[in-house]
Motif scaffolding. Structure first.
Motif, mmCIF file in Angstrom:
data_model
loop_
_atom_site.group_PDB
_atom_site.id
_atom_site.type_symbol
_atom_site.label_atom_id
_atom_site.label_comp_id
_atom_site.label_asym_id
_atom_site.label_seq_id
_atom_site.Cartn_x
_atom_site.Cartn_y
_atom_site.Cartn_z
ATOM 1 N N LEU A 114 159.096 110.889 -39.317
ATOM 2 C CA LEU A 114 160.336 111.198 -40.930
ATOM 3 C C LEU A 114 161.213 109.480 -41.405
ATOM 4 C CD1 LEU A 114 162.544 113.017 -41.977
ATOM 5 C CD2 LEU A 114 163.600 112.966 -40.102
ATOM 6 N N THR A 115 161.151 109.794 -42.019
ATOM 7 C CA THR A 115 161.476 108.303 -43.077
ATOM 8 C C THR A 115 162.877 108.300 -43.467
ATOM 9 O OG1 THR A 115 159.603 108.352 -44.675
ATOM 10 C CG2 THR A 115 159.101 107.060 -43.242
ATOM 11 N N GLY A 116 162.933 109.284 -43.803
ATOM 12 C CA GLY A 116 164.597 109.866 -44.580
ATOM 13 C C GLY A 116 164.572 110.841 -45.146
ATOM 14 N N VAL A 117 165.735 111.330 -45.449
ATOM 15 C CA VAL A 117 167.190 112.516 -46.056
ATOM 16 C C VAL A 117 167.624 112.373 -46.609
ATOM 17 C CG1 VAL A 117 167.847 114.824 -44.680
ATOM 18 C CG2 VAL A 117 166.695 113.449 -43.273
ATOM 19 N N PHE A 118 167.667 112.991 -47.802
ATOM 20 C CA PHE A 118 168.660 113.313 -48.623
ATOM 21 C C PHE A 118 168.709 114.350 -49.348
ATOM 22 C CE2 PHE A 118 164.312 111.520 -50.385
ATOM 23 C CZ PHE A 118 164.099 112.610 -51.669
ATOM 24 N N LYS A 119 169.675 114.766 -50.458
ATOM 25 C CA LYS A 119 170.166 115.208 -50.869
ATOM 26 C C LYS A 119 170.130 115.784 -52.645
ATOM 27 C CE LYS A 119 173.614 118.668 -49.987
ATOM 28 N NZ LYS A 119 174.997 119.653 -49.525
ATOM 29 N N THR A 120 169.558 116.350 -52.497
ATOM 30 C CA THR A 120 168.937 116.495 -54.210
ATOM 31 C C THR A 120 168.971 117.789 -54.935
ATOM 32 O OG1 THR A 120 167.207 115.792 -56.212
ATOM 33 C CG2 THR A 120 166.527 116.469 -54.483
ATOM 34 N N GLY A 121 170.546 117.721 -55.627
ATOM 35 C CA GLY A 121 170.169 119.158 -56.429
ATOM 36 C C GLY A 121 170.673 119.770 -55.853
ATOM 37 N N GLY A 122 171.654 119.926 -54.515
ATOM 38 C CA GLY A 122 172.299 121.145 -53.357
ATOM 39 C C GLY A 122 171.168 121.224 -52.813
ATOM 40 N N ARG A 123 170.194 120.593 -52.244
ATOM 41 C CA ARG A 123 169.292 120.669 -51.019
ATOM 42 C C ARG A 123 168.604 119.843 -50.225
ATOM 43 N NH1 ARG A 123 164.154 124.017 -53.320
ATOM 44 N NH2 ARG A 123 163.469 124.156 -51.358
ATOM 45 N N TRP A 124 168.716 119.591 -49.034
ATOM 46 C CA TRP A 124 167.628 118.787 -48.173
ATOM 47 C C TRP A 124 166.890 118.741 -48.601
ATOM 48 C CZ3 TRP A 124 171.266 115.041 -46.922
ATOM 49 C CH2 TRP A 124 172.296 115.952 -46.177
ATOM 50 N N VAL A 125 166.039 117.159 -48.941
ATOM 51 C CA VAL A 125 165.129 116.899 -48.707
ATOM 52 C C VAL A 125 164.354 116.127 -47.989
ATOM 53 C CG1 VAL A 125 163.005 116.154 -50.236
ATOM 54 C CG2 VAL A 125 164.734 117.220 -51.418
ATOM 55 N N ALA A 126 163.002 116.054 -46.751
ATOM 56 C CA ALA A 126 162.494 115.252 -46.496
ATOM 57 C C ALA A 126 161.603 114.370 -46.989
ATOM 58 C CB ALA A 126 162.742 116.130 -44.807
ATOM 59 N N GLN A 127 162.071 113.031 -46.385
ATOM 60 C CA GLN A 127 161.000 111.751 -47.277
ATOM 61 C C GLN A 127 160.013 111.841 -45.405
ATOM 62 O OE1 GLN A 127 162.262 108.102 -48.710
ATOM 63 N NE2 GLN A 127 159.585 107.884 -48.677
ATOM 64 N N VAL A 128 158.536 112.067 -45.292
ATOM 65 C CA VAL A 128 157.503 111.651 -44.193
ATOM 66 C C VAL A 128 156.796 110.962 -44.929
ATOM 67 C CG1 VAL A 128 157.801 113.824 -43.154
ATOM 68 C CG2 VAL A 128 156.834 113.649 -44.568
#
Length: 182
Positions: A114-128
């Motif tokens: 897991l390298t990052g987590v951000f919120k877009t459009g009201g939903r959480w998105v994880a960058q792996v």
């Protein structure tokens, strides 16, 4: 008299004294009561032996039920590790059968970071990042991976449900949480 002979004689005296103390206790025991049955046979009187045997049989039957699994007792290890598996042995690796698909459906949960987590459009998105470190991928809740799926994403972690291919496991899956390093 030498020392070894003196010790041997003292031990013999102690053994003899122990025997002399035990004899009166044996002689003081009451003889078994004998009753005569209606047909004239001699039968030992009931002095609680039958009730003791019944209690022992009842305990043995309870043990047999426990071994058969009919006792109603169960054990759920939860998310704890199996205490009988060696800590030194390698972790169970997912067996890859054939060629894995490209992209997110081909990722193994144990091989991603897991390298990052951000919120877009009201939903959480994880960058792996994949094991080969060449590509990064974006994951959303409900995405299917090769050996499981994404259950939840929050500010600092992603929770996966990984399929376990172990016949001895109580559950066919386990939950894996990948945390974001601060």
């Amino acid at each position: 008299m030498n020392r070894a002979r003196w010790i041997r004689s003292r031990l013999m005296l102690l053994a003899l004294a122990g025997l002399l103390l035990a004899v009166p206790a044996v002689l003081a025991q009451e003889p078994e009561a004998v009753e005569t049955s209606a047909d004239g046979d001699e039968v030992l009187a009931d002095d609680g032996v039958d009730s003791d045997l019944a209690a022992i049989n009842q305990m043995l039957e309870g043990d047999e039920e426990a071994f058969e699994g009919d006792s109603g007792y169960t054990y759920d290890p939860g998310d704890r590790r199996d205490p009988f598996k060696s800590l030194l042995a390698a972790r169970d690796q997912t067996e890859v059968e054939g060629r894995r698909p490209d992209g997110v459906p081909g990722l193994l949960i144990d091989e991603i970071d897991l390298t990052g987590v951000f919120k877009t459009g009201g939903r959480w998105v994880a960058q792996v990042q994949a094991a080969d470190k060449d590509k990064g991928y974006l994951l959303r809740e409900g995405d299917q991976l090769y050996d499981g799926d994404v259950i939840a994403i929050n500010r600092s972690e992603v929770i996966f449900r990984q399929i376990v291919r172990d016949r001895t496991a109580l559950k066919p899956f386990r939950e894996v949480a990948k945390k974001l390093n601060p």
